[in-house]
Design an enzyme around this catalytic site. Structure first.
Site, mmCIF file in Angstrom:
data_model
loop_
_atom_site.group_PDB
_atom_site.id
_atom_site.type_symbol
_atom_site.label_atom_id
_atom_site.label_comp_id
_atom_site.label_asym_id
_atom_site.label_seq_id
_atom_site.Cartn_x
_atom_site.Cartn_y
_atom_site.Cartn_z
ATOM 1 C CG ASP A 94 -11.945 35.229 5.702
ATOM 2 O OD1 ASP A 94 -11.768 35.962 4.714
ATOM 3 O OD2 ASP A 94 -11.460 34.091 5.804
ATOM 4 N N GLY A 147 -12.489 28.126 4.627
ATOM 5 C CA GLY A 147 -12.775 28.680 3.310
ATOM 6 C C GLY A 147 -13.183 30.124 3.504
ATOM 7 C CG ASP A 201 -4.942 30.378 13.839
ATOM 8 O OD1 ASP A 201 -4.547 30.940 12.798
ATOM 9 O OD2 ASP A 201 -5.511 29.277 13.830
ATOM 10 C CG ASN A 237 -13.294 31.331 7.285
ATOM 11 O OD1 ASN A 237 -13.724 30.284 7.767
ATOM 12 N ND2 ASN A 237 -12.036 31.483 6.905
ATOM 13 C CG ASN A 247 -3.897 41.673 1.850
ATOM 14 O OD1 ASN A 247 -3.491 41.969 0.722
ATOM 15 N ND2 ASN A 247 -3.914 40.422 2.286
#
Length: 297
Positions: free
Chosen positions: A243, A38, A237, A42, A179
């Protein structure tokens, strides 16, 4: 000054696949793990691991004990986390062999905030305290309005960007972390080269951090414009990269650091996170980040 992160808590069901599944395709996964996640959780864990005294507010379901334990283990204050006897928020995440991911999100208890609960939480904070928000819980508009009335500094990562944000008075936000895609969605301007100017034009009183993946990150507040390149690594990953960046950047602001230092620290933390699997498990500690920066010279 205290930091409140009011946000989501999810169980991440993460599947390792050769490639991201496409429409009509059935694809075998060669590995599966459950992780705590979440965007809210995070970021709280990242803030705590970065050395911030952070309180998390949110709601978990009957499958959420691992989320509560993860917060406590990281040093996050949990007295504003409530539990309901229903399904909690969760995600289904595919991670391909290049470390890229796609995510299906089920809101669950994250969408069960009430005005009474928000009022109770915010009553413990005051002018000058930080409020960190994402867009994975309901009542964001109400929470923003009440926090603004209290004089809190509102920091927002408007992800995922959707129509629910239209009900929010985003002019009350002091700092946005976005972003490239979110910047285009907020401004309607698809030109990445002018994204910062478009953001500033829309919200002239706010500051912005624009992350561009492998192309680095920018900070702009209408006066100061600062660029930070990435630290190249082999990604495993990328789930919690953004976050982690957010948590460490805010931690440096809370310390009173200058913007170049905050960006560099956040970029280094993010570069460490992407070399590890999972969301919460991938987030480094402050000591790890500082040591890695020292080794960079």
């Amino acid at each position: 000054m205290k930091v409140l992160n009011y946000g989501s808590l999810n169980v991440d069901h993460t599947y390792s696949v050769q490639h991201i599944v496409v429409g009509g395709e059935t694809l075998s996964s060669y590995e599966m793990h459950d992780y705590c996640g979440g965007k809210g959780l995070n970021q709280s864990v990242a803030l705590a691991k970065a050395g911030v005294d952070v309180w998390h507010a949110g709601i978990i379901g009957n499958d959420g004990e691992m989320l509560l334990d993860a917060c406590k283990e990281a040093g996050v204050h949990t007295e504003f986390i409530r539990q309901l006897d229903v399904h909690g928020g969760h995600t289904i995440i595919q991670v391909d062999e290049k470390g890229q991911n796609c995510i299906i999100l089920y809101g669950g208890t994250n969408q069960m905030q009430t005005e009474a609960f928000a009022d109770e939480v915010l009553s413990h904070f005051e002018a000058g305290d930080y409020l960190v928000l994402q867009n994975e819980i309901n009542l964001l508009g109400y929470i923003i309005d009440r926090a603004y009335e209290r004089g809190m500094k509102i920091i927002m990562n408007p992800s995922p960007y959707n129509e629910s944000l239209d009900a929010c008075d985003l002019s009350k936000v002091s700092l946005f972390l976005v972003n490239e895609i979110e910047a285009a969605q907020i401004t309607g301007n698809q030109d990445a080269d002018h994204a910062l100017d478009a953001l500033h034009e829309k919200f002239p009183e706010a500051a912005f951090v624009l992350t561009l993946g492998s192309d680095g990150a920018w900070y702009y507040d209408g006066k100061q414009k600062v660029f930070q390149d990435i630290f190249p690594v082999q990604a495993v990953d990328t789930t919690a990269a953004g976050d982690t960046f957010t948590g460490f950047f805010i931690s440096k602001l809370a310390e009173g650091a200058d913007i170049p230092d905050a960006l560099r620290t956040a970029a280094k933390a993010s570069s460490i996170a992407v070399t590890r699997e999972g969301a919460v498990p991938s987030i480094p500690t402050k000591e790890e980040v500082l040591l890695s920066l020292k080794e960079e010279g």
